[in-house]
Design a protein around this motif. Structure first.
Motif, PDB file in Angstrom:
ATOM      1  N   GLN A 440     -85.216-124.312  59.564  1.00  0.00           N
ATOM      2  CA  GLN A 440     -85.444-123.354  60.645  1.00  0.00           C
ATOM      3  C   GLN A 440     -84.194-122.625  61.130  1.00  0.00           C
ATOM      4  N   LEU A 441     -83.010-123.209  60.938  1.00  0.00           N
ATOM      5  CA  LEU A 441     -81.792-122.543  61.399  1.00  0.00           C
ATOM      6  C   LEU A 441     -81.349-121.521  60.351  1.00  0.00           C
ATOM      7  N   LEU A 442     -81.540-120.240  60.682  1.00  0.00           N
ATOM      8  CA  LEU A 442     -81.267-119.154  59.724  1.00  0.00           C
ATOM      9  C   LEU A 442     -79.777-118.889  59.556  1.00  0.00           C
ATOM     10  N   GLY A 443     -79.038-119.039  60.640  1.00  0.00           N
ATOM     11  CA  GLY A 443     -77.610-118.744  60.565  1.00  0.00           C
ATOM     12  C   GLY A 443     -76.929-119.015  61.889  1.00  0.00           C
ATOM     13  N   VAL A 444     -75.600-119.146  61.823  1.00  0.00           N
ATOM     14  CA  VAL A 444     -74.798-119.424  63.019  1.00  0.00           C
ATOM     15  C   VAL A 444     -73.610-118.473  63.026  1.00  0.00           C
ATOM     16  N   LEU A 445     -73.305-117.956  64.206  1.00  0.00           N
ATOM     17  CA  LEU A 445     -72.165-117.062  64.375  1.00  0.00           C
ATOM     18  C   LEU A 445     -71.200-117.716  65.361  1.00  0.00           C
ATOM     19  N   ALA A 446     -70.036-118.154  64.863  1.00  0.00           N
ATOM     20  CA  ALA A 446     -68.989-118.654  65.763  1.00  0.00           C
ATOM     21  C   ALA A 446     -68.076-117.490  66.107  1.00  0.00           C
ATOM     22  N   GLN A 447     -67.588-117.456  67.342  1.00  0.00           N
ATOM     23  CA  GLN A 447     -66.746-116.329  67.718  1.00  0.00           C
ATOM     24  C   GLN A 447     -65.716-116.700  68.775  1.00  0.00           C
ATOM     25  N   ARG A 448     -64.684-115.871  68.841  1.00  0.00           N
ATOM     26  CA  ARG A 448     -63.664-115.924  69.880  1.00  0.00           C
ATOM     27  C   ARG A 448     -63.344-114.478  70.268  1.00  0.00           C
ATOM     28  N   LEU A 449     -62.713-114.300  71.415  1.00  0.00           N
ATOM     29  CA  LEU A 449     -62.260-112.978  71.826  1.00  0.00           C
ATOM     30  C   LEU A 449     -60.737-112.927  71.765  1.00  0.00           C
ATOM     31  N   VAL A 450     -60.205-111.887  71.158  1.00  0.00           N
ATOM     32  CA  VAL A 450     -58.753-111.661  71.118  1.00  0.00           C
ATOM     33  C   VAL A 450     -58.454-110.327  71.800  1.00  0.00           C
ATOM     34  N   ARG A 451     -57.273-110.237  72.384  1.00  0.00           N
ATOM     35  CA  ARG A 451     -56.881-108.978  73.021  1.00  0.00           C
ATOM     36  C   ARG A 451     -56.540-107.924  71.965  1.00  0.00           C
ATOM     37  N   ARG A 452     -57.011-106.710  72.192  1.00  0.00           N
ATOM     38  CA  ARG A 452     -56.691-105.596  71.309  1.00  0.00           C
ATOM     39  C   ARG A 452     -55.312-105.046  71.646  1.00  0.00           C
ATOM     40  N   LEU A 453     -54.531-104.762  70.638  1.00  0.00           N
ATOM     41  CA  LEU A 453     -53.249-104.104  70.862  1.00  0.00           C
ATOM     42  C   LEU A 453     -53.478-102.701  71.406  1.00  0.00           C
ATOM     43  N   CYS A 454     -52.642-102.295  72.346  1.00  0.00           N
ATOM     44  CA  CYS A 454     -52.746-100.937  72.887  1.00  0.00           C
ATOM     45  C   CYS A 454     -52.455 -99.933  71.782  1.00  0.00           C
ATOM     46  N   PRO A 455     -53.384 -99.041  71.470  1.00  0.00           N
ATOM     47  CA  PRO A 455     -53.165 -98.095  70.367  1.00  0.00           C
ATOM     48  C   PRO A 455     -52.036 -97.107  70.647  1.00  0.00           C
ATOM     49  N   ASN A 456     -51.657 -96.994  71.919  1.00  0.00           N
ATOM     50  CA  ASN A 456     -50.638 -96.010  72.289  1.00  0.00           C
ATOM     51  C   ASN A 456     -49.223 -96.508  72.027  1.00  0.00           C
ATOM     52  N   CYS A 457     -49.022 -97.847  72.043  1.00  0.00           N
ATOM     53  CA  CYS A 457     -47.637 -98.342  71.956  1.00  0.00           C
ATOM     54  C   CYS A 457     -47.417 -99.451  70.923  1.00  0.00           C
ATOM     55  N   ILE A 556     -54.074-114.428  67.542  1.00  0.00           N
ATOM     56  CA  ILE A 556     -54.899-115.181  66.584  1.00  0.00           C
ATOM     57  C   ILE A 556     -54.559-116.664  66.631  1.00  0.00           C
ATOM     58  N   VAL A 557     -53.272-116.975  66.703  1.00  0.00           N
ATOM     59  CA  VAL A 557     -52.856-118.375  66.790  1.00  0.00           C
ATOM     60  C   VAL A 557     -53.380-118.996  68.087  1.00  0.00           C
ATOM     61  N   ARG A 558     -53.303-118.238  69.179  1.00  0.00           N
ATOM     62  CA  ARG A 558     -53.724-118.755  70.490  1.00  0.00           C
ATOM     63  C   ARG A 558     -55.198-119.132  70.504  1.00  0.00           C
ATOM     64  N   VAL A 559     -56.066-118.293  69.941  1.00  0.00           N
ATOM     65  CA  VAL A 559     -57.505-118.535  70.086  1.00  0.00           C
ATOM     66  C   VAL A 559     -58.113-119.347  68.945  1.00  0.00           C
ATOM     67  N   THR A 560     -57.372-119.545  67.842  1.00  0.00           N
ATOM     68  CA  THR A 560     -57.965-120.287  66.714  1.00  0.00           C
ATOM     69  C   THR A 560     -57.235-121.600  66.435  1.00  0.00           C
ATOM     70  N   ARG A 561     -56.324-121.976  67.299  1.00  0.00           N
ATOM     71  CA  ARG A 561     -55.491-123.154  67.019  1.00  0.00           C
ATOM     72  C   ARG A 561     -56.323-124.413  66.772  1.00  0.00           C
ATOM     73  N   GLU A 562     -57.434-124.586  67.547  1.00  0.00           N
ATOM     74  CA  GLU A 562     -58.209-125.828  67.414  1.00  0.00           C
ATOM     75  C   GLU A 562     -59.019-125.879  66.125  1.00  0.00           C
ATOM     76  N   ASN A 563     -59.135-124.725  65.414  1.00  0.00           N
ATOM     77  CA  ASN A 563     -59.945-124.687  64.205  1.00  0.00           C
ATOM     78  C   ASN A 563     -59.137-124.883  62.923  1.00  0.00           C
ATOM     79  N   THR A 564     -57.814-124.830  63.020  1.00  0.00           N
ATOM     80  CA  THR A 564     -57.020-124.818  61.801  1.00  0.00           C
ATOM     81  C   THR A 564     -56.985-126.155  61.088  1.00  0.00           C
ATOM     82  N   SER A 565     -57.170-127.232  61.803  1.00  0.00           N
ATOM     83  CA  SER A 565     -57.095-128.555  61.177  1.00  0.00           C
ATOM     84  C   SER A 565     -58.417-129.011  60.596  1.00  0.00           C
ATOM     85  N   GLU A 566     -59.463-128.182  60.821  1.00  0.00           N
ATOM     86  CA  GLU A 566     -60.797-128.631  60.374  1.00  0.00           C
ATOM     87  C   GLU A 566     -61.013-128.300  58.917  1.00  0.00           C
TER      88      GLU A 566
END
Length: 566
Positions: A440-457, A556-566
């Protein structure tokens, strides 16, 4: 500021769309502005010159926002300016004020502007697109920030307890005469919204009061109001939220609904008693937010795969990640994409944060026994096509979700796991049979939010060896690609970041994955199977976004650190 007094207009302004729009306004007995706002394809400059031909009023084709005098703007309620298209430009050499209008119907409101400014005024025409953007920028410039309001209060006026000065339906920018604390809270909300904050934290300590804004997921200290105002500020916010101001010993929750500059703002308020007073946190939610899967940062292959699954007639789809990782936005973007008159979509949420037209939305109320599981059972008697369950957190809710999917419904929900593979094992741990999970489980989406770099600078650079090691890349794998890093400029308030994007790990329940689940393999083993089947991990997606210039290595390092050892 260029004012032109031409007697005729040239051929570029004689566009058929202009004449048709004027005829439509005359025929409907409505204003030219309301017709133009309904269909903005008509050239605004051409329309301004057409109105010049009818009235003889001069046309302002360009305007420097630096010319705005805040003292001319503050007395004018912003809803008056926005609704009718009115903008005081400056005080001229005669001491009179030219007021830009986009439509001749606004002339009837010049007396209001004259009375508010206490000066003689006269109209000039401005293209409506320029006028609307100038109105927004002018009021942004004119808003006093919260600190300046407090400085005035601290050195001058005594606080008044006049709670009627802030009406429920008032615009935050409309009344210049509120008592100091009322004015401060209004300015604080306006400043937070202007700086795109998602949360406001007001925190009392032993001898100091801190105000912090959460901007793009990170807290920034903004103000230290005088300590003597701490009780007055919390009391004002509690009055606005309909809370009991006399009760300071227990946590309370409430909501504030306000308008700012024509935008509807919903604030979720939480107060908690702490050692030195009451801690107040306000979550800012903008009503009418537009949800779109295309805007949240999915890679094309992930977007295509998820869009395919949300159109399935039955099954379960899960979004996972920690609090504040954007799960609700992803789910509502998904519902927005499939929402149509021929579908019955029901949701059970705790609490309802966003309202979407066409959905039946129910809020959890544990005091009367209305739970996720109970509402889900009742939904099955409401002939739904799609059901959104705010969170699957126990066996009963999980079992009811599986039952709903087995009986021909598509169920979307969230679950608290670190990665996509963990959702399969979590359901099994909740007591759901492995064969039902795999089926019954069709799919799973794991996600995190990262800050976008300012396109101006943002600037490109060669990442260091340490940064490459953090991303698990070698110099050879890097090739000639460049990473990007924050710099800071006026556009991003010196932060180097502006806005956020999602990074995603999409695990579709392919045959190899289903087999691994039915064998009760661990989440790590399921993840290995999925990776061999082509799944990009959170870290993989993050690395791609680093080299695309979307975000930085440190994010990327800040928000995914807990996933790297898995």
């Amino acid at each position: 500021m260029g004012i032109r007094r031409a007697q005729t207009i040239d051929e570029q302004h004689r566009k058929p769309g202009v004449e048709a729009l004027l005829d439509e306004a005359r025929g409907a007995g409505t204003t030219v502005r309301s017709v133009w706002l309904g269909r903005r394809e008509v050239d605004a400059t051409a329309l301004a010159w057409a109105l010049h031909n009818l009235s003889g009023l001069p046309v302002v084709e360009s305007f420097d926002i630096d010319e705005v005098e805040p003292e001319l703007i503050r007395p004018i309620p912003m809803n008056l300016a926005r609704e009718h298209g009115l903008l005081p430009l400056r005080v001229d050499a005669r001491g009179e004020v030219p007021v830009a209008v986009g439509d001749l119907s606004a002339l009837s409101h010049l007396d209001d502007v004259r009375a508010l400014l206490r000066r003689r005024v006269y109209p000039v025409l401005m293209p409506m697109d320029l006028l609307d953007s100038s109105i927004s920028k002018a009021w942004d410039k004119a808003i006093k920030d919260a600190q300046s309001v407090l400085d005035e209060a601290d050195h001058g006026e005594e606080e008044r307890g006049d709670d009627d000065l802030f009406l429920d339906e008032a615009d935050l920018l409309d009344d210049p005469n509120e008592a100091p604390i009322i004015k401060f809270v209004n300015a604080l909300l306006a400043q937070a919204i202007k700086e795109r904050a998602s949360d406001i934290h007001i925190e009392p300590f032993e001898k100091v009061l801190h105000v912090r804004f959460r901007i793009d997921g990170v807290l920034h200290e903004k103000l230290q109001p005088p300590y003597k105002f701490k009780d007055s500020i919390s009391a004002r916010i509690k009055i606005m939220a309909g809370l009991n101001i006399a009760e300071k010993r227990l946590p309370q929750d409430g909501r504030i609904r306000r308008r700012m500059g024509g935008r509807e703002i919903d604030l979720r308020v939480s107060t908690v008693p702490v050692r030195h007073g009451e801690r107040v946190v306000m979550r800012i939610l903008e009503k009418g937010e537009v949800f779109s899967l295309a805007r949240i940062g999915m890679e094309p292959t992930v977007l295509e795969g998820w869009q395919t699954l949300i159109r399935k007639p039955n099954g379960i789809l899960l979004v996972c990640g920690p609090t504040g990782s954007g799960k609700s936005s992803t789910l509502f973007s998904s519902l927005s994409e499939i929402n149509s008159p021929d579908k019955n979509i029901l949701t059970i949420e705790d609490p309802i944060e966003y309202e979407l037209q066409g959905l039946g939305q129910v809020q959890v109320n544990s005091k009367i026994g209305l739970t996720f599981a109970g509402a889900l059972r009742s939904f099955l008697r409401q002939d739904p096509d799609v059901i959104l369950v705010g969170e699957i957190r126990d066996h009963e809710t999980a079992a009811n979700a599986v039952q709903a999917s087995l009986t021909g419904h598509l169920v979307l929900s969230t679950i608290h796991t670190n990665d996509a593979a963990g959702a399969f094992t979590r359901l099994i741990d909740m007591g759901i049979e492995p064969f039902l999970v795999s089926d019954q489980l069709l799919g799973v989406l794991a996600q995190r939010l990262v800050r976008r770099l300012c396109p101006n600078c943002k600037e490109a650079y060669d990442p260091t060896d340490i940064e490459l090691a953090e991303l698990s890349l070698t110099r050879a794998e890097l090739g000639d690609r460049k990473a990007y890093r924050p710099v800071g400029c006026k556009e991003c308030n010196g932060l180097g970041y502006r806005g956020r994007s999602g990074i995603f790990e999409f695990l579709a329940a392919t045959d190899p994955v289903k087999l691994a689940v039915s064998k009760r393999l661990s989440s790590g083993e399921i993840k290995e199977v999925a990776a061999k089947d082509g799944m990009l991990t959170l870290r993989d997606d993050g690395v791609n976004k680093v080299f695309a210039g979307t975000t930085s290595v440190e994010e990327i390092v800040r928000v995914t650190r807990e996933n790297t050892s898995e």
